[in-house]
Design a protein around this motif. Structure first.
Motif: not given
Length: 43
Positions: A12-17, A20-25
């Motif tokens: 779950t932590l990996l998916v959340d991180l 967040d990276r996809l949202y930033t990109l």
């Protein structure tokens, strides 16, 4: 059972991180596209 719960929370932590990276990109891409569009209106 403990191992399954620990693995699930780690996944779950990996998916959340990564989300967040996809949202930033995505936001950077939208900002670049918006800047390009505004520049095309001015020029």
């Amino acid at each position: 059972m403990q191992l399954i719960q620990t693995g699930y929370s780690g996944m779950t932590l990996l998916v959340d991180l990564n989300r967040d990276r996809l949202y930033t990109l995505g936001m950077v891409g939208m900002a670049l596209a918006g800047g390009y569009w505004i520049a095309s209106l001015i020029h």
